[in-house]
Design a protein around this motif. Structure first.
Motif, PDB file in Angstrom:
ATOM      1  N   THR A  44      -6.057  -2.212   3.452  1.00 28.67           N
ATOM      2  CA  THR A  44      -6.397  -2.011   2.043  1.00 28.67           C
ATOM      3  C   THR A  44      -7.416  -3.062   1.622  1.00 28.67           C
TER       4      THR A  44
ATOM      5  N   PRO B 112       0.796  -1.233   0.000  1.00 31.59           N
ATOM      6  CA  PRO B 112       0.000   0.000   0.000  1.00 31.59           C
ATOM      7  C   PRO B 112       0.828   1.282   0.000  1.00 31.59           C
TER       8      PRO B 112
ATOM      9  N   VAL C  43      -7.192  -2.936  -6.468  1.00 32.74           N
ATOM     10  CA  VAL C  43      -7.347  -2.157  -5.238  1.00 32.74           C
ATOM     11  C   VAL C  43      -8.664  -1.404  -5.315  1.00 32.74           C
TER      12      VAL C  43
END
Length: 548
Positions: A69, A55, A119
């Motif tokens: 995340t 991240p 993500v």
């Protein structure tokens, strides 16, 4: 290889390989997924999917940095992801070293799939992982005509390049990869070199792995190897640990390569290595007695059952004085019952045992007369199968081995094959009920066959002797003599090669089970080639070996 397997888009293997090439790994797009992707433990309707998120730049493995995340995972029949058949969200954090592991369900049997991670939140939203390719197992009752998988073990980062993984990644004919352990090594830099005592490339951390963060760093270093990353992205893996994922020659209560005065308690070190392993590896641990265990089995239709014991976590300490003690166990009581039952009650045509340490007797016979051997065993207490040379493998637990072989024989199972790692060399062997009786009478009949491919890179017998280039010729001569002596003294061992690194490819069909050995010319040369060396097979219902 499975019957009625769904077709794969042309060039899919090449597309997957390109997605995780070294150049792709270095791109900004993939720096978030610097450790690529993996899949494993395929069942008919699901498969484990894995990745790791970085991240922020300082959130390296074991660092403890980085915000939680969330990623979205997707599974599709095609590499363009035009149709999503399974998807979901997963939130990871420092508590699990930012690894992501999901059990993707709702899939069709015997089908190739592609998967990816994206993500879903924060400043990195939209960053997408390399694409991976996987495959589910066939339906439990389906008619399967063929199964093909790679077999590998013992990948010491510092001893050479992972050329075998590259060759495995390039194949488009594998159903999965069976990794039999020593996926990582625990030594400090220079603590376990390769040929000529060389450290070919440096691992991380530079000290021996002891804490959970040490093991995370080591796992991260391995997963960034481009050849290993490509192999993981190209095929599902079925993995079992051996000793070096924790420490050399480990057993239930300790390890030969563990020093309590400087490295703390063994139980703490083992818990640390287990935690990192389960975080980083695409395995599906099973729960028993409120704990996790890694021994498990997989069924491939009516053709084969893959039975994978854990021969490290529950074994008694290795002892040359206890090799023939019926209470001395390599499996532990609970797991032994599971192992014997799994083999003897299996309804598939073949039973394939994923075996970390070699089962075939590698011994010095006490006599050539089986009657004298029996007398020496019963009257004097000498080991029934001969004088043990290596008590870290099944030879150190001879009574339990005989018990298991007799159970297989009594159950009438005549298509049992073992695929084995650990010993850093190549072996093709028949396993008799009684080694002294082999070839002499019915008590020496063959119960199973064992195929052992060499190490990916970890030191072979030749490497261990050739400490300098000047010693190469005498080391080669010594290996030639040793190979001849082994097969002469242990005639049930049909082939042995103690020098070369590589991997195996196992093909199982209704008629036979065949292992083909593939050798790397030079693991210290990153451009080295790979060649097929030889093959052995056994016919269904006839546990003897034939040269392919």
């Amino acid at each position: 290889m499975f019957l009625r397997t769904a077709s794969v888009a042309a060039g899919s293997a090449a597309a997957v390989a390109a997605a995780v090439s070294p150049n792709a790994e270095a791109s900004p797009k993939n720096s978030v997924f610097a450790h690529s992707v993996a899949s494993g433990d395929p069942l008919p309707d699901r498969v484990i999917l894995w990745t790791r998120v970085t991240p922020e730049a300082r959130a390296t493995p074991g660092s403890g940095f980085g915000s939680p995340t969330t990623v979205r995972w997707e599974v599709s029949p095609g590499p363009r992801f035009d149709h999503i058949v399974s998807a979901g969200l997963f939130t990871t954090s420092v508590e699990r070293d930012h690894t992501v592991k999901v059990d993707a369900a709702g899939l069709q049997p015997a089908t190739r799939y592609f998967y990816r991670f994206t993500v879903a939140d924060g400043p990195l939203a939209g960053a997408t992982s390399p694409v991976g390719r996987t495959k589910t197992a066939p339906a439990l009752s389906s008619d399967v005509d063929k199964l093909r998988f790679a077999v590998c073990s013992c990948a010491n980062y510092e001893a050479g390049h992972f050329i075998s993984y590259r060759a495995i990644a390039d194949r488009d004919d594998l159903d999965f990869v069976m990794h039999l352990g020593d996926y990582t090594y625990e030594y400090e830099t220079g603590g376990y070199p390769g040929k000529f005592g060389e450290v070919v490339r440096q691992t991380a951390p530079v000290h021996a792995t002891v804490t959970v963060d040490d093991y995370r760093v080591r796992q991260g270093k391995y997963h960034q190897d481009p050849d290993l990353a490509r192999a993981h992205a190209a095929h599902p893996f079925i993995c079992i640990w051996d000793d070096h994922e924790s420490a050399d020659n480990s057993y239930r209560d300790g390890a030969e390569n563990h020093k309590e005065l400087t490295q703390g308690s063994w139980s703490a070190r083992k818990r640390a290595s287990d935690k990192a392993y389960f975080e980083w590896m695409p395995v599906r641990p099973n729960s028993i007695d409120n704990g996790e265990h890694l021994y498990r089995r997989f069924r491939f239709g009516d053709l084969a059952e893959l039975i994978i014991p854990d021969l490290r976590s529950y074994r008694d300490k290795q002892s040359y004085l206890a090799v023939d003690d019926p209470n001395h166990s390599i499996t532990g009581t609970t797991q032994y019952t599971w192992l014997e039952t799994s083999i003897t009650t299996s309804s598939t045509q073949w039973q394939v045992i994923g075996n970390e340490v070699m089962m075939v007797p590698l011994v010095i016979p006490e006599t050539t007369d089986p009657r004298v051997a029996d007398w020496l065993h019963h009257q004097i207490g000498l080991p029934a199968d001969g004088i043990t040379l290596n008590n870290d493998q099944w030879d150190g637990y001879q009574a339990e081995r005989r018990k298991l072989l007799h159970a297989i024989d009594t159950a009438g199972k005549k298509s049992v094959v073992l695929v084995t790692g650990d010993i850093h060399s190549s072996w093709a062997s028949e396993i008799p009920l009684s080694a002294p009786h082999y070839g002499k009478d019915s008590d020496g009949r063959v119960v199973a066959c064992e195929f052992t491919p060499p190490s990916i890179t970890a030191a072979s017998g030749f490497d261990s002797l050739a400490l300098t280039s000047a010693l190469a010729a005498p080391a080669a001569a010594a290996m030639s003599i040793a190979q001849q002596a082994i097969t002469t003294v242990n005639p049930w061992i049909k082939d042995v090669e103690l020098t070369t690194h590589g991997f195996g490819v196992m093909t199982v069909d209704k008629a036979r089970a065949q292992m083909d050995w593939y050798y790397v010319d030079d693991v210290t040369n990153p451009q080295s080639g790979v060649r097929r060396a030889f093959g052995w097979y056994t016919r269904a219902g006839h546990p003897k070996l034939l040269r392919a």
